[in-house]
Design a protein around this motif. Structure first.
Motif, PDB file in Angstrom:
ATOM      1  N   ILE A   1      15.934  -0.784  33.692  1.00 25.34           N
ATOM      2  CA  ILE A   1      14.996  -0.066  32.833  1.00 25.34           C
ATOM      3  C   ILE A   1      15.436  -0.187  31.378  1.00 25.34           C
ATOM      4  O   ILE A   1      16.529  -0.701  31.096  1.00 25.34           O
ATOM      5  CB  ILE A   1      14.898   1.430  33.210  1.00 25.34           C
ATOM      6  CG1 ILE A   1      16.271   2.104  33.058  1.00 25.34           C
ATOM      7  CG2 ILE A   1      14.349   1.599  34.615  1.00 25.34           C
ATOM      8  CD1 ILE A   1      16.225   3.610  33.184  1.00 25.34           C
ATOM      9  N   GLU A   2      14.589   0.285  30.457  1.00 28.44           N
ATOM     10  CA  GLU A   2      14.904   0.167  29.031  1.00 28.44           C
ATOM     11  C   GLU A   2      15.114   1.514  28.352  1.00 28.44           C
ATOM     12  O   GLU A   2      15.880   1.625  27.399  1.00 28.44           O
ATOM     13  CB  GLU A   2      13.780  -0.581  28.303  1.00 28.44           C
ATOM     14  CG  GLU A   2      13.634  -2.028  28.765  1.00 28.44           C
ATOM     15  CD  GLU A   2      12.533  -2.754  28.036  1.00 28.44           C
ATOM     16  OE1 GLU A   2      11.551  -2.074  27.599  1.00 28.44           O
ATOM     17  OE2 GLU A   2      12.628  -3.988  27.879  1.00 28.44           O
ATOM     18  N   LYS A   3      14.420   2.554  28.841  1.00 23.53           N
ATOM     19  CA  LYS A   3      14.456   3.853  28.161  1.00 23.53           C
ATOM     20  C   LYS A   3      15.644   4.690  28.645  1.00 23.53           C
ATOM     21  O   LYS A   3      15.607   5.268  29.731  1.00 23.53           O
ATOM     22  CB  LYS A   3      13.146   4.615  28.394  1.00 23.53           C
ATOM     23  CG  LYS A   3      11.934   3.924  27.788  1.00 23.53           C
ATOM     24  CD  LYS A   3      10.672   4.721  28.030  1.00 23.53           C
ATOM     25  CE  LYS A   3       9.466   4.038  27.413  1.00 23.53           C
ATOM     26  NZ  LYS A   3       8.230   4.840  27.597  1.00 23.53           N
ATOM     27  N   VAL A   4      16.682   4.717  27.806  1.00 25.46           N
ATOM     28  CA  VAL A   4      17.914   5.403  28.163  1.00 25.46           C
ATOM     29  C   VAL A   4      18.404   6.218  26.973  1.00 25.46           C
ATOM     30  O   VAL A   4      18.299   5.771  25.824  1.00 25.46           O
ATOM     31  CB  VAL A   4      19.015   4.385  28.573  1.00 25.46           C
ATOM     32  CG1 VAL A   4      20.352   5.075  28.757  1.00 25.46           C
ATOM     33  CG2 VAL A   4      18.609   3.658  29.843  1.00 25.46           C
ATOM     34  N   VAL A   5      18.912   7.403  27.245  1.00 26.00           N
ATOM     35  CA  VAL A   5      19.560   8.215  26.217  1.00 26.00           C
ATOM     36  C   VAL A   5      20.964   8.534  26.711  1.00 26.00           C
ATOM     37  O   VAL A   5      21.141   9.014  27.828  1.00 26.00           O
ATOM     38  CB  VAL A   5      18.797   9.532  25.950  1.00 26.00           C
ATOM     39  CG1 VAL A   5      19.558  10.385  24.926  1.00 26.00           C
ATOM     40  CG2 VAL A   5      17.384   9.247  25.470  1.00 26.00           C
ATOM     41  N   ARG A   6      21.951   8.239  25.869  1.00 25.46           N
ATOM     42  CA  ARG A   6      23.328   8.562  26.211  1.00 25.46           C
ATOM     43  C   ARG A   6      23.736   9.814  25.439  1.00 25.46           C
ATOM     44  O   ARG A   6      23.555   9.892  24.221  1.00 25.46           O
ATOM     45  CB  ARG A   6      24.252   7.394  25.849  1.00 25.46           C
ATOM     46  CG  ARG A   6      25.689   7.615  26.283  1.00 25.46           C
ATOM     47  CD  ARG A   6      26.564   6.428  25.951  1.00 25.46           C
ATOM     48  NE  ARG A   6      27.968   6.778  26.159  1.00 25.46           N
ATOM     49  CZ  ARG A   6      28.987   6.062  25.696  1.00 25.46           C
ATOM     50  NH1 ARG A   6      28.766   4.966  25.000  1.00 25.46           N
ATOM     51  NH2 ARG A   6      30.225   6.465  25.916  1.00 25.46           N
ATOM     52  N   ALA A   7      24.261  10.808  26.140  1.00 25.65           N
ATOM     53  CA  ALA A   7      24.577  12.088  25.507  1.00 25.65           C
ATOM     54  C   ALA A   7      25.972  12.562  25.908  1.00 25.65           C
ATOM     55  O   ALA A   7      26.477  12.229  26.980  1.00 25.65           O
ATOM     56  CB  ALA A   7      23.545  13.139  25.910  1.00 25.65           C
TER      57      ALA A   7
END
Length: 266
Positions: free
Chosen positions: A109-115
């Motif tokens: 996938i492309e939509k990633v958020v790293r937190a």
């Protein structure tokens, strides 16, 4: 909008609880998944979100997916997630050291958020640094930020290097504070205070100092100078810390956590 939290450990459960009470989501729009039978049983007693033990039953329903497992479990988890995930879903990772590229390639996938959150999120006083992949739209990112803010405050950073750096400051930072508190409590006990009085003296001192700092524009150094007078008791303590290089040791400790976060990402 439906949100799935994978992993019901301290941080996963904290986010699930906070989001289920937020204005952004209606009740029952938060799902949580865990593979521990004991954990599943206890979670089912909580009425405000749905509990699952199989990815197939919940992952396809989710719009946003919070991944809150230990980093060393990520490869196995991603392999199980990949056949079930679609490119419209957004994955938000709160795993230390797992890069955006790794998640994109592993999940397809492309939509990633790293937190990177921290433990005070459990009491609504957390701070979370985050960075999205470029495929996450501005509107989607505002939604993610609102959900991260349910546990305190969040800051968007400009590169993943700052996620690793924030691990060394805010992510691991509460432990440094507890370390200092423990040392002060031990000193109070040695001076003859009871365990309860030692706890009150130290906790109230920390709470008051932080409140003073937050309510002004003064730097920590300026506040130290307000407390310390030449030849006084506070100056004796600060001089002892300087003589023992405490300032540099604290910075070295923060960098040790930072370096470890970088290692985990390799």
């Amino acid at each position: 909008m439906k949100v799935l939290v994978i992993g019901a450990g301290n941080m996963g459960l904290t986010y699930a609880e906070a989001m289920s009470k937020s204005k952004q989501l209606k009740k029952r729009n938060v799902m949580i998944l865990d593979n521990s039978p004991e954990k599943i049983l206890s979670l089912k007693k909580i009425s405000h979100f749905d509990v699952f033990e199989n990815l197939e039953d919940c992952l396809p329903q989710a719009d946003l997916i919070f991944v809150a497992v230990k980093p060393y479990h990520s490869d196995d988890l991603f392999a199980k997630m990949r056949p079930l995930i679609n490119k419209g879903q957004i994955v938000i990772s709160i795993m230390a050291g797992v890069t955006i590229q790794t998640m994109q390639e592993s999940l397809g996938i492309e939509k990633v958020v790293r937190a990177m959150p921290n433990l005070p999120a459990q009491v609504g006083k957390g701070v979370t640094s985050f960075i999205p992949s470029k495929q996450v739209s501005r509107i989607e990112l505002l939604t993610v930020e609102d959900l991260l803010d349910t546990t305190g405050k969040s800051i968007q950073v400009s590169s993943e290097n700052y996620i690793d750096a924030s691990t060394g400051i805010s992510g691991s930072g509460p432990a440094y504070v507890f370390y200092f508190m423990q040392s002060m409590m031990e000193a109070a006990l040695k001076m003859g205070f009871s365990a309860n009085d030692s706890k009150v003296l130290v906790s109230q001192t920390f709470d008051g100092a932080v409140e003073l700092f937050n309510q002004s524009d003064l730097s920590p150094t300026s506040w130290m100078n307000k407390v310390a007078s030449k030849g006084g008791t506070t100056r004796a303590a600060l001089d002892s810390m300087e003589d023992n290089n405490v300032n540099e040791l604290i910075k070295e400790a923060a960098y040790a956590a930072f370096d470890r976060a970088v290692e985990l990402g390799k």
